[in-house]
Design a protein around this motif. Sequence first.
Motif, PDB file in Angstrom:
ATOM      1  N   GLU A 142       0.803  -1.219   0.000  1.00 51.19           N
ATOM      2  CA  GLU A 142       0.000   0.000   0.000  1.00 51.19           C
ATOM      3  C   GLU A 142       0.839   1.275   0.000  1.00 51.19           C
ATOM      4  O   GLU A 142       0.315   2.378  -0.207  1.00 51.19           O
ATOM      5  N   LEU A 143       2.157   1.134   0.229  1.00 50.17           N
ATOM      6  CA  LEU A 143       3.065   2.280   0.139  1.00 50.17           C
ATOM      7  C   LEU A 143       3.946   2.165  -1.104  1.00 50.17           C
ATOM      8  O   LEU A 143       5.044   2.718  -1.150  1.00 50.17           O
ATOM      9  N   SER A 144       3.454   1.445  -2.106  1.00 55.29           N
ATOM     10  CA  SER A 144       4.160   1.258  -3.384  1.00 55.29           C
ATOM     11  C   SER A 144       5.543   0.649  -3.184  1.00 55.29           C
ATOM     12  O   SER A 144       6.520   1.036  -3.849  1.00 55.29           O
ATOM     13  N   GLY A 145       5.622  -0.306  -2.253  1.00 59.88           N
ATOM     14  CA  GLY A 145       6.880  -1.015  -2.016  1.00 59.88           C
ATOM     15  C   GLY A 145       7.841  -0.290  -1.102  1.00 59.88           C
ATOM     16  O   GLY A 145       8.972  -0.761  -0.888  1.00 59.88           O
ATOM     17  N   ARG A 146       7.430   0.829  -0.543  1.00 59.94           N
ATOM     18  CA  ARG A 146       8.275   1.543   0.414  1.00 59.94           C
ATOM     19  C   ARG A 146       7.943   1.108   1.835  1.00 59.94           C
ATOM     20  O   ARG A 146       6.857   0.615   2.110  1.00 59.94           O
ATOM     21  N   THR A 147       8.861   1.338   2.735  1.00 58.75           N
ATOM     22  CA  THR A 147       8.600   1.115   4.152  1.00 58.75           C
ATOM     23  C   THR A 147       7.959   2.377   4.745  1.00 58.75           C
ATOM     24  O   THR A 147       8.029   3.455   4.137  1.00 58.75           O
ATOM     25  N   PRO A 148       7.364   2.297   5.931  1.00 63.63           N
ATOM     26  CA  PRO A 148       6.843   3.519   6.569  1.00 63.63           C
ATOM     27  C   PRO A 148       7.917   4.589   6.754  1.00 63.63           C
ATOM     28  O   PRO A 148       7.638   5.789   6.583  1.00 63.63           O
ATOM     29  N   LEU A 149       9.143   4.173   7.082  1.00 65.07           N
ATOM     30  CA  LEU A 149      10.230   5.135   7.255  1.00 65.07           C
ATOM     31  C   LEU A 149      10.570   5.820   5.937  1.00 65.07           C
ATOM     32  O   LEU A 149      10.837   7.030   5.896  1.00 65.07           O
ATOM     33  N   GLU A 150      10.557   5.067   4.838  1.00 64.47           N
ATOM     34  CA  GLU A 150      10.844   5.647   3.525  1.00 64.47           C
ATOM     35  C   GLU A 150       9.689   6.504   3.020  1.00 64.47           C
ATOM     36  O   GLU A 150       9.904   7.490   2.303  1.00 64.47           O
ATOM     37  N   HIS A 151       8.474   6.147   3.394  1.00 60.67           N
ATOM     38  CA  HIS A 151       7.287   6.880   2.945  1.00 60.67           C
ATOM     39  C   HIS A 151       7.081   8.170   3.734  1.00 60.67           C
ATOM     40  O   HIS A 151       6.613   9.172   3.171  1.00 60.67           O
ATOM     41  N   ALA A 152       7.419   8.159   5.006  1.00 58.23           N
ATOM     42  CA  ALA A 152       7.168   9.315   5.874  1.00 58.23           C
ATOM     43  C   ALA A 152       7.965  10.536   5.393  1.00 58.23           C
ATOM     44  O   ALA A 152       9.043  10.412   4.807  1.00 58.23           O
ATOM     45  N   ARG A 153       7.411  11.707   5.680  1.00 59.85           N
ATOM     46  CA  ARG A 153       8.120  12.940   5.355  1.00 59.85           C
ATOM     47  C   ARG A 153       9.139  13.220   6.464  1.00 59.85           C
ATOM     48  O   ARG A 153       8.764  13.545   7.593  1.00 59.85           O
ATOM     49  N   THR A 154      10.432  13.059   6.147  1.00 58.00           N
ATOM     50  CA  THR A 154      11.484  13.195   7.162  1.00 58.00           C
ATOM     51  C   THR A 154      12.621  14.085   6.644  1.00 58.00           C
ATOM     52  O   THR A 154      13.753  13.631   6.455  1.00 58.00           O
ATOM     53  N   PRO A 155      12.366  15.373   6.394  1.00 54.58           N
ATOM     54  CA  PRO A 155      13.393  16.234   5.797  1.00 54.58           C
ATOM     55  C   PRO A 155      14.650  16.380   6.645  1.00 54.58           C
ATOM     56  O   PRO A 155      15.753  16.524   6.103  1.00 54.58           O
ATOM     57  N   ASN A 156      14.513  16.341   7.958  1.00 56.79           N
ATOM     58  CA  ASN A 156      15.693  16.525   8.821  1.00 56.79           C
ATOM     59  C   ASN A 156      16.604  15.308   8.796  1.00 56.79           C
ATOM     60  O   ASN A 156      17.830  15.433   8.672  1.00 56.79           O
ATOM     61  N   MET A 157      16.024  14.109   8.913  1.00 55.46           N
ATOM     62  CA  MET A 157      16.851  12.905   8.831  1.00 55.46           C
ATOM     63  C   MET A 157      17.415  12.720   7.437  1.00 55.46           C
ATOM     64  O   MET A 157      18.557  12.283   7.274  1.00 55.46           O
ATOM     65  N   ASP A 158      16.644  13.075   6.404  1.00 56.76           N
ATOM     66  CA  ASP A 158      17.139  12.972   5.030  1.00 56.76           C
ATOM     67  C   ASP A 158      18.353  13.878   4.823  1.00 56.76           C
ATOM     68  O   ASP A 158      19.358  13.472   4.218  1.00 56.76           O
ATOM     69  N   ALA A 159      18.271  15.108   5.311  1.00 57.54           N
ATOM     70  CA  ALA A 159      19.382  16.057   5.152  1.00 57.54           C
ATOM     71  C   ALA A 159      20.615  15.566   5.900  1.00 57.54           C
ATOM     72  O   ALA A 159      21.746  15.669   5.395  1.00 57.54           O
ATOM     73  N   LEU A 160      20.414  15.026   7.085  1.00 56.13           N
ATOM     74  CA  LEU A 160      21.532  14.511   7.871  1.00 56.13           C
ATOM     75  C   LEU A 160      22.172  13.312   7.171  1.00 56.13           C
ATOM     76  O   LEU A 160      23.397  13.159   7.158  1.00 56.13           O
ATOM     77  N   ALA A 161      21.331  12.460   6.565  1.00 58.23           N
ATOM     78  CA  ALA A 161      21.840  11.282   5.852  1.00 58.23           C
ATOM     79  C   ALA A 161      22.703  11.677   4.659  1.00 58.23           C
ATOM     80  O   ALA A 161      23.681  10.993   4.337  1.00 58.23           O
ATOM     81  N   ARG A 162      22.344  12.765   4.007  1.00 55.33           N
ATOM     82  CA  ARG A 162      23.118  13.203   2.846  1.00 55.33           C
ATOM     83  C   ARG A 162      24.496  13.728   3.250  1.00 55.33           C
ATOM     84  O   ARG A 162      25.429  13.728   2.449  1.00 55.33           O
ATOM     85  N   LYS A 163      24.630  14.157   4.513  1.00 51.28           N
ATOM     86  CA  LYS A 163      25.893  14.752   4.968  1.00 51.28           C
ATOM     87  C   LYS A 163      26.752  13.805   5.792  1.00 51.28           C
ATOM     88  O   LYS A 163      27.929  14.102   6.057  1.00 51.28           O
ATOM     89  N   GLY A 164      26.188  12.683   6.262  1.00 48.24           N
ATOM     90  CA  GLY A 164      26.921  11.800   7.160  1.00 48.24           C
ATOM     91  C   GLY A 164      27.011  10.383   6.648  1.00 48.24           C
ATOM     92  O   GLY A 164      26.721  10.092   5.481  1.00 48.24           O
ATOM     93  N   GLU A 165      27.421   9.494   7.543  1.00 52.42           N
ATOM     94  CA  GLU A 165      27.573   8.078   7.207  1.00 52.42           C
ATOM     95  C   GLU A 165      26.253   7.347   7.433  1.00 52.42           C
ATOM     96  O   GLU A 165      25.636   7.479   8.477  1.00 52.42           O
TER      97      GLU A 165
END
Length: 400
Positions: free
Chosen positions: A18-41
Amino acid sequence: MKYIVLLGDGMADEPLEELSGRTPLEHARTPNMDALARKGEVGLLETVPQGFHPGSDVANLSVFGYDPASCYSGRSPLEAASMGVELGPDDVAFRLNLVTLLPHYGKLYMEDFSAGHITTAEARVLIADLQEEFGGDEFQFYPGVSYRHLMVWKGGSDKLTFTPPHDLTHQSIEEHLPRGEGADALINLMTSSQMLFKRHPVNDRRMDADLAPANSIWLWGHGRAPRMQTMKEKYGISGAVISAVDLIKGIGVCAGLDIIEVPGATGYLDTNYRGKAEAALEALKSRDFVYLHVEAPDEAAHSGNLQDKIAAIEAFDELVVGTVLAGLPALGDYRVLVLPDHPTPVRKMTHTLDPVPYILFGSAGEFPPVGKVEGYGEKAAAATGLHLREGHVMMSRLLG
């Protein structure tokens, strides 16, 4: 240098149609964690060693930097530490859930492992009556928060096996009652609690209000007092724990950390997310380290509620991660670890052994990105190829 762990309990999950093959974490709107992921490990971390049940006790011990194989003695002794209950060498502690059981085709089924998230005030009345009726030289009952409580069996057996109640939702309890040495005494207590609670005024009022009654206790998670080094002895740091859950606070007590109580922290979806984040920033002004734990995603997943889990993840990102990241630069150099303790797939409504996605970020660039990561989630973490097999070593990496 300031260090902080931001842990969203049970955030990780499995792909959903129902989330088109995504997990709830991938589907959720998480701009802060996404930005941190792009800058870190970003990578995967195994928080539960082989041979251990994927409980929050084992997983969080690993994230705290302790090898469960050398110090784990059970869930309830950690909760006892949080509640200020000192265990003697012959005492065995048990988690006591207030639960709702319903009859079905001649058997009793686990309808709700939390008795409808009973209020703490109502629960304290029930636990007090348990203590008055069955407490004494052998058994002692201690009130906790909502459905989570403690029983101590003085001189009791620890050669027992149990099934956590959140693993039994909508299942018959018949094959999941306590087993092993002394099991008959515990089953008798559980059965006796059903008789005590059957026409209890608290449950009468709950049923009149169309709420789930707390019509039984469920005992599990037993163990004797653990032996652990403090974080000061192990890593040479001072720190604090922020959580609404006795288990996490108990690990903090055993680790020699300060426990910070935040008004409105409930361990549920209505918790005071921003208040926890603000308390963490304040704590870091005088301490090296904070472990900030949010239970809400796990509670939603155990209830099988996908939309609540997504909402809890988004609140964690906006109000906890966002608030902390906005305030950390004023404190100087810092390092952040963001992760769940274990997956709690919303369709399975229980924990699994899969590794969890993590973000490790240092303000001085200590943990550079591996490959190109667009955001935070299970697939992105797996794609980096970073996979740490021993969860307890992550704390050493965070602290350098």
